[in-house]
Scaffold this active site. Structure first.
Site, PDB file in Angstrom:
ATOM      1  N   TYR A  53      -3.369   0.035  10.133  1.00  0.00           N
ATOM      2  CA  TYR A  53      -3.183  -0.383   8.705  1.00  0.00           C
ATOM      3  C   TYR A  53      -1.985  -0.128   8.065  1.00  0.00           C
ATOM      4  CZ  TYR A  53      -4.438  -0.308   3.489  1.00  0.00           C
ATOM      5  OH  TYR A  53      -4.583  -0.811   2.249  1.00  0.00           O
ATOM      6  N   SER A  87       0.809  -1.330  -0.117  1.00  0.00           N
ATOM      7  CA  SER A  87       0.049   0.041   0.049  1.00  0.00           C
ATOM      8  C   SER A  87       0.967   1.206   0.264  1.00  0.00           C
ATOM      9  CB  SER A  87      -0.943  -0.005   1.369  1.00  0.00           C
ATOM     10  OG  SER A  87      -1.276   1.205   1.599  1.00  0.00           O
TER      11      SER A  87
HETATM   12  P1  NAP Z   1     -11.746  -4.880  -0.704  1.00  0.00           P
HETATM   13  O1  NAP Z   1     -12.565  -4.391  -1.663  1.00  0.00           O
HETATM   14  O2  NAP Z   1     -12.126  -4.676   0.843  1.00  0.00           O
HETATM   15  O3  NAP Z   1     -11.450  -6.425  -0.749  1.00  0.00           O
HETATM   16  C1  NAP Z   1     -10.985  -7.278   0.253  1.00  0.00           C
HETATM   17  C2  NAP Z   1     -11.024  -8.719   0.173  1.00  0.00           C
HETATM   18  O4  NAP Z   1     -10.489  -9.367   1.298  1.00  0.00           O
HETATM   19  C3  NAP Z   1     -12.388  -9.052   0.099  1.00  0.00           C
HETATM   20  O5  NAP Z   1     -12.764 -10.028  -0.673  1.00  0.00           O
HETATM   21  C4  NAP Z   1     -12.526  -9.448   1.786  1.00  0.00           C
HETATM   22  O6  NAP Z   1     -13.795 -10.260   1.998  1.00  0.00           O
HETATM   23  C5  NAP Z   1     -11.295 -10.123   1.801  1.00  0.00           C
HETATM   24  N1  NAP Z   1     -11.031 -10.404   3.195  1.00  0.00           N
HETATM   25  C6  NAP Z   1     -10.993  -9.692   4.202  1.00  0.00           C
HETATM   26  N2  NAP Z   1     -10.780 -10.236   5.483  1.00  0.00           N
HETATM   27  C7  NAP Z   1     -10.338 -11.458   5.034  1.00  0.00           C
HETATM   28  C8  NAP Z   1      -9.816 -12.830   5.884  1.00  0.00           C
HETATM   29  N3  NAP Z   1      -9.558 -12.617   7.209  1.00  0.00           N
HETATM   30  N4  NAP Z   1      -9.842 -13.791   5.299  1.00  0.00           N
HETATM   31  C9  NAP Z   1     -10.179 -13.873   3.936  1.00  0.00           C
HETATM   32  N5  NAP Z   1     -10.391 -13.016   3.059  1.00  0.00           N
HETATM   33  C10 NAP Z   1     -10.738 -12.020   3.730  1.00  0.00           C
HETATM   34  O7  NAP Z   1     -10.421  -4.405  -0.723  1.00  0.00           O
HETATM   35  P2  NAP Z   1      -9.459  -4.032  -1.894  1.00  0.00           P
HETATM   36  O8  NAP Z   1      -9.541  -2.555  -2.183  1.00  0.00           O
HETATM   37  O9  NAP Z   1      -9.798  -5.003  -3.252  1.00  0.00           O
HETATM   38  O10 NAP Z   1      -8.234  -4.154  -1.460  1.00  0.00           O
HETATM   39  C11 NAP Z   1      -7.411  -5.427  -1.636  1.00  0.00           C
HETATM   40  C12 NAP Z   1      -6.142  -5.753  -1.156  1.00  0.00           C
HETATM   41  O11 NAP Z   1      -5.369  -4.466  -1.661  1.00  0.00           O
HETATM   42  C13 NAP Z   1      -6.035  -5.263   0.255  1.00  0.00           C
HETATM   43  O12 NAP Z   1      -5.101  -6.018   1.065  1.00  0.00           O
HETATM   44  C14 NAP Z   1      -6.057  -3.509   0.710  1.00  0.00           C
HETATM   45  O13 NAP Z   1      -5.348  -3.334   1.734  1.00  0.00           O
HETATM   46  C15 NAP Z   1      -5.002  -3.540  -0.396  1.00  0.00           C
HETATM   47  N6  NAP Z   1      -4.906  -1.865  -1.187  1.00  0.00           N
HETATM   48  C16 NAP Z   1      -6.146  -1.633  -1.565  1.00  0.00           C
HETATM   49  C17 NAP Z   1      -6.012  -0.238  -1.963  1.00  0.00           C
HETATM   50  C18 NAP Z   1      -7.269   0.552  -2.635  1.00  0.00           C
HETATM   51  O14 NAP Z   1      -7.106   1.905  -2.764  1.00  0.00           O
HETATM   52  N7  NAP Z   1      -8.303   0.029  -2.599  1.00  0.00           N
HETATM   53  C19 NAP Z   1      -4.707   0.345  -2.273  1.00  0.00           C
HETATM   54  C20 NAP Z   1      -3.667  -0.345  -1.741  1.00  0.00           C
HETATM   55  C21 NAP Z   1      -3.739  -1.451  -1.141  1.00  0.00           C
HETATM   56  P3  NAP Z   1     -14.942  -9.919   2.885  1.00  0.00           P
HETATM   57  O15 NAP Z   1     -16.006  -9.509   1.827  1.00  0.00           O
HETATM   58  O16 NAP Z   1     -15.173 -11.095   3.688  1.00  0.00           O
HETATM   59  O17 NAP Z   1     -14.502  -8.970   3.723  1.00  0.00           O
HETATM   60  C1  GCO Z   2      -7.063   5.254   2.994  1.00  0.00           C
HETATM   61  C2  GCO Z   2      -7.014   4.263   2.003  1.00  0.00           C
HETATM   62  C3  GCO Z   2      -5.547   3.933   1.683  1.00  0.00           C
HETATM   63  C4  GCO Z   2      -5.818   2.834   0.389  1.00  0.00           C
HETATM   64  C5  GCO Z   2      -4.318   2.261   0.122  1.00  0.00           C
HETATM   65  C6  GCO Z   2      -3.529   3.349  -0.605  1.00  0.00           C
HETATM   66  O1  GCO Z   2      -7.826   5.434   4.002  1.00  0.00           O
HETATM   67  O2  GCO Z   2      -5.865   6.069   3.234  1.00  0.00           O
HETATM   68  O3  GCO Z   2      -8.063   3.381   2.227  1.00  0.00           O
HETATM   69  O4  GCO Z   2      -5.067   3.082   2.769  1.00  0.00           O
HETATM   70  O5  GCO Z   2      -6.654   1.592   0.963  1.00  0.00           O
HETATM   71  O6  GCO Z   2      -4.008   1.636   1.154  1.00  0.00           O
HETATM   72  O7  GCO Z   2      -2.246   2.627  -1.036  1.00  0.00           O
END
Ligand code: NAP
Ligand code: GCO
Length: 266
Positions: free
Chosen positions: A160, A147
């Site tokens: 986080y 992230s």
């Molecule tokens: P999301 O839409 O919230 O999806 C997260 C997924 O992880 C969901 O399918 C969730 O299932 C699953 N999950 C959560 N806890 C779990 C557990 N204990 N065991 C198994 N599955 C679990 O998030 P996203 O935006 O796609 O993000 C995916 C990854 O990218 C995360 O690691 C997040 O931190 C990272 N990320 C996101 C962003 C962003 O801007 N979106 C940026 C940087 C990094 P449930 O439906 O059961 O909750």
């Molecule tokens: C926040 C956002 C970010 C993104 C992502 C950025 O609240 O700042 O959720 O943390 O999820 O991790 O890279």
């Protein structure tokens, strides 16, 4: 070397944790397009059926399992079943994760622990479960979804940021400990991506105006937009394939340039 063929994943088994929707689903779709067999896990039967349907709609035969990434027993059972039914897992994408946006002084220890458990202990548990098979097979790819908060902090995301910072270092340590076994462990550091996880940061205000954080992020991003899960598909195929066999311990930021930019003058 046939450089284009080195991006193919034919015959590989890829496990994307939490790959029912969002970033995980997009990455799994990309790996499937490159030829991989997709395994995903979630926590409920409803989500498993939802995921199987979504993959089927994309023409992908995926294999879904109910396993919480923080539960060693469920993870071990998933890996055992995949080994028996499909073969050794070649690629692990540690995608599953949560965020809690609470001022640190108001955050309970339980909430802090829950975020770290899923976002950091989970990748440890899943990586530990697949590495022996990768060593035996003579190769493996682990991709940790890090992230911006692996590098930067901001208000309300202490748990986080701590977890994602730790995940960056777990990535480097798996590289260090298992590079000799031909296992490459790298991270993808998405910028701000439009998924359910960030939906609260993009909600329209009562007067119909854009969320202040939405405006802030767009001003901070040279690309001038939020990322989409599709922006992560190519980088994921690269890090999952032989094209990146000499890339190890690296965090590939796919952020539209946020980390390089001081931000547009208001
Ligand atoms: P999301 O839409 O919230 O999806 C997260 C997924 O992880 C969901 O399918 C969730 O299932 C699953 N999950 C959560 N806890 C779990 C557990 N204990 N065991 C198994 N599955 C679990 O998030 P996203 O935006 O796609 O993000 C995916 C990854 O990218 C995360 O690691 C997040 O931190 C990272 N990320 C996101 C962003 C962003 O801007 N979106 C940026 C940087 C990094 P449930 O439906 O059961 O909750
Ligand atoms: C926040 C956002 C970010 C993104 C992502 C950025 O609240 O700042 O959720 O943390 O999820 O991790 O890279």
């Amino acid at each position: 070397m046939d450089v284009l063929n080195s991006f193919r994943l034919d015959g590989k088994i890829a496990w994307v944790t939490g790959g029912v929707y969002g970033i995980g689903f997009a990455i799994a779709e990309a790996l499937a397009q490159a030829g991989a067999t997709i395994v995903f896990n979630c926590r409920t039967e409803v989500d498993k059926e939802r995921g199987l349907k979504s993959y089927e709609e994309k023409g992908i035969k995926a294999y879904g399992f109910i396993a919480d990434v923080t539960d060693e027993q469920q993870v071990a059972e998933l890996v055992k079943t995949v080994n028996e039914q499909l073969g050794t897992i070649d690629i692990l994408v540690n995608n599953a994760g949560i965020i809690k946006r609470i001022p640190m002084t108001e955050m309970s220890v339980e909430d802090f622990r829950k975020v770290v458990d899923i976002d950091l202990n989970g990748p440890f548990i899943c990586s530990k479960a697949v590495i022996p098979g990768m060593i035996e097979k003579g190769h493996g790819k682990i991709i940790n979804i890090c992230s911006m908060m692996s590098e930067l902090g901001r208000e309300t995301v202490s748990a986080y940021a701590a977890a994602k910072g730790g995940l960056k270092m777990l990535t480097k340590n798996i590289c260090s400990e298992f590079g000799e076994a031909n296992i490459q462990c790298n991270g993808i550091g998405p910028g701000y991506i439009a998924t359910p996880q960030t939906a609260p940061l993009r909600e329209r205000q009562a007067d119909g105006s854009r969320h202040p954080f939405d405006q802030f992020i767009v001003a901070k991003t040279p690309a001038g937009r939020w990322g989409t899960p599709e922006d992560l598909m190519g980088p994921a195929v690269f890090l999952a394939s032989e094209a990146s066999d000499f890339v190890n311990g690296h965090i590939l930021y796919v952020d539209g340039g946020i980390l390089a930019y001081i931000g547009k003058q208001p």
